[in-house]
Design a protein around this motif. Structure first.
Motif, short mmCIF file in Angstrom:
data_model
loop_
_atom_site.label_atom_id
_atom_site.label_comp_id
_atom_site.label_asym_id
_atom_site.label_seq_id
_atom_site.Cartn_x
_atom_site.Cartn_y
_atom_site.Cartn_z
N LEU A 142 -116.85 -48.31 36.23
CA LEU A 142 -117.64 -47.23 36.90
C LEU A 142 -116.33 -46.82 37.86
O LEU A 142 -115.23 -47.37 39.01
CB LEU A 142 -118.21 -47.47 38.23
CG LEU A 142 -118.94 -46.55 38.93
CD1 LEU A 142 -119.60 -45.37 38.83
CD2 LEU A 142 -120.12 -47.03 40.20
N LYS A 143 -115.71 -45.61 37.34
CA LYS A 143 -114.36 -44.63 38.31
C LYS A 143 -115.10 -43.61 39.67
O LYS A 143 -115.83 -42.78 38.67
CB LYS A 143 -113.60 -43.76 36.85
CG LYS A 143 -112.78 -43.45 37.61
CD LYS A 143 -112.12 -42.13 36.50
CE LYS A 143 -110.34 -41.64 37.33
NZ LYS A 143 -110.43 -40.85 36.27
N LEU A 144 -115.17 -43.69 40.43
CA LEU A 144 -115.00 -42.75 41.81
C LEU A 144 -113.78 -42.72 42.27
O LEU A 144 -112.66 -42.77 41.98
CB LEU A 144 -115.01 -44.61 42.97
CG LEU A 144 -116.14 -45.14 42.63
CD1 LEU A 144 -116.30 -45.68 43.74
CD2 LEU A 144 -117.57 -44.11 42.34
N LEU A 201 -124.95 -44.87 42.51
CA LEU A 201 -124.92 -45.03 41.61
C LEU A 201 -123.93 -46.29 42.37
O LEU A 201 -124.27 -47.27 40.41
CB LEU A 201 -123.52 -43.82 41.79
CG LEU A 201 -122.18 -43.54 40.25
CD1 LEU A 201 -123.20 -43.89 39.55
CD2 LEU A 201 -121.69 -42.78 40.33
N ILE A 202 -123.63 -47.05 42.44
CA ILE A 202 -123.30 -47.98 42.44
C ILE A 202 -124.06 -49.10 41.94
O ILE A 202 -124.00 -50.16 41.57
CB ILE A 202 -122.48 -48.71 43.84
CG1 ILE A 202 -121.14 -47.85 43.96
CG2 ILE A 202 -121.89 -50.85 43.62
CD1 ILE A 202 -120.40 -48.21 45.16
N ARG A 203 -125.16 -49.38 42.26
CA ARG A 203 -125.91 -49.96 42.31
C ARG A 203 -126.61 -50.04 41.12
O ARG A 203 -126.92 -50.67 40.83
CB ARG A 203 -127.50 -50.34 43.92
CG ARG A 203 -127.29 -50.29 44.67
CD ARG A 203 -128.51 -50.89 45.49
NE ARG A 203 -128.27 -51.20 46.83
CZ ARG A 203 -127.66 -49.73 48.25
NH1 ARG A 203 -127.85 -48.88 47.79
NH2 ARG A 203 -127.65 -50.38 48.61
N GLU A 204 -126.63 -48.29 40.68
CA GLU A 204 -127.30 -48.27 38.97
C GLU A 204 -126.33 -48.70 38.04
O GLU A 204 -126.77 -49.32 37.25
CB GLU A 204 -127.06 -46.92 38.87
CG GLU A 204 -127.25 -46.05 37.19
CD GLU A 204 -127.83 -44.73 38.11
OE1 GLU A 204 -127.21 -44.47 36.51
OE2 GLU A 204 -127.44 -44.27 38.36
N PHE A 205 -124.83 -48.82 38.75
CA PHE A 205 -123.68 -49.10 37.77
C PHE A 205 -124.53 -50.81 37.58
O PHE A 205 -124.14 -51.89 36.49
CB PHE A 205 -122.67 -49.40 37.91
CG PHE A 205 -121.34 -49.53 37.27
CD1 PHE A 205 -121.03 -49.61 35.68
CD2 PHE A 205 -120.36 -50.65 37.96
CE1 PHE A 205 -120.05 -49.81 35.46
CE2 PHE A 205 -119.13 -51.48 37.50
CZ PHE A 205 -119.14 -51.06 35.99
N ASP A 206 -124.07 -51.38 39.30
CA ASP A 206 -124.26 -52.70 38.69
C ASP A 206 -125.64 -53.15 38.15
O ASP A 206 -125.42 -54.69 37.50
CB ASP A 206 -124.76 -52.93 40.02
CG ASP A 206 -124.58 -54.88 40.18
OD1 ASP A 206 -123.61 -55.43 40.31
OD2 ASP A 206 -125.08 -55.72 41.57
N MET A 231 -119.60 -43.49 34.89
CA MET A 231 -119.37 -44.59 34.38
C MET A 231 -119.65 -44.36 33.12
O MET A 231 -118.99 -43.06 32.10
CB MET A 231 -121.05 -44.79 33.90
CG MET A 231 -121.51 -45.40 35.87
SD MET A 231 -123.46 -45.93 34.48
CE MET A 231 -124.30 -45.50 36.57
N GLU A 232 -118.23 -45.83 32.33
CA GLU A 232 -117.92 -45.34 30.42
C GLU A 232 -118.64 -47.16 31.16
O GLU A 232 -117.83 -47.95 30.93
CB GLU A 232 -115.56 -45.97 30.72
CG GLU A 232 -115.28 -44.92 31.21
CD GLU A 232 -114.21 -44.92 31.10
OE1 GLU A 232 -113.70 -45.76 31.32
OE2 GLU A 232 -113.45 -43.80 32.29
N THR A 241 -114.00 -49.31 40.50
CA THR A 241 -112.53 -48.65 40.75
C THR A 241 -112.42 -46.98 40.94
O THR A 241 -113.37 -46.27 40.63
CB THR A 241 -111.57 -48.99 39.93
OG1 THR A 241 -110.03 -48.89 40.48
CG2 THR A 241 -111.57 -48.56 39.01
N ALA A 242 -111.06 -46.98 41.43
CA ALA A 242 -110.58 -45.21 41.64
C ALA A 242 -109.49 -45.46 42.08
O ALA A 242 -108.43 -46.44 41.94
CB ALA A 242 -111.67 -45.35 43.36
#
Length: 84
Positions: free
Chosen positions: A41-43, A53-58, A11-12, A22-23
């Motif tokens: 969020l760079k995957l 992790l996506i939910r945490e970032f969201d 995460m940035e 994104t990735a």
């Protein structure tokens, strides 16, 4: 399990208003295209997709979007991602 994540996923957090998931090379294109206060969020690894992790970032941003490079010219390059 999708709850496990790679240290290559990161995460940035640059602000809480907008976030981009994104990735790959799409990350660099997104960094160039979005304002400096956009969070990312760079995957690094996407299989399995790290949903926790996506939910945490969201939860850390007001609005998030996923940005990808299309596989075919007729595909649209981005879509909205909602964790619900």
């Amino acid at each position: 399990s999708s709850d496990l994540t790679s240290p290559l996923n990161r995460m940035e957090l640059n602000g809480g208003k907008a976030g981009v998931i994104t990735a790959s090379i799409a990350y660099q294109y997104a960094r160039d295209a979005f304002p400096a206060d956009t969070s990312f969020l760079k995957l690094g690894l996407t299989n399995p997709l790290p949903m926790k992790l996506i939910r945490e970032f969201d939860a850390k941003v007001e609005r998030s979007t996923a940005f990808r490079i299309p596989q075919k010219a007729q595909e649209y390059p981005s879509y909205h991602f909602h964790t619900g």
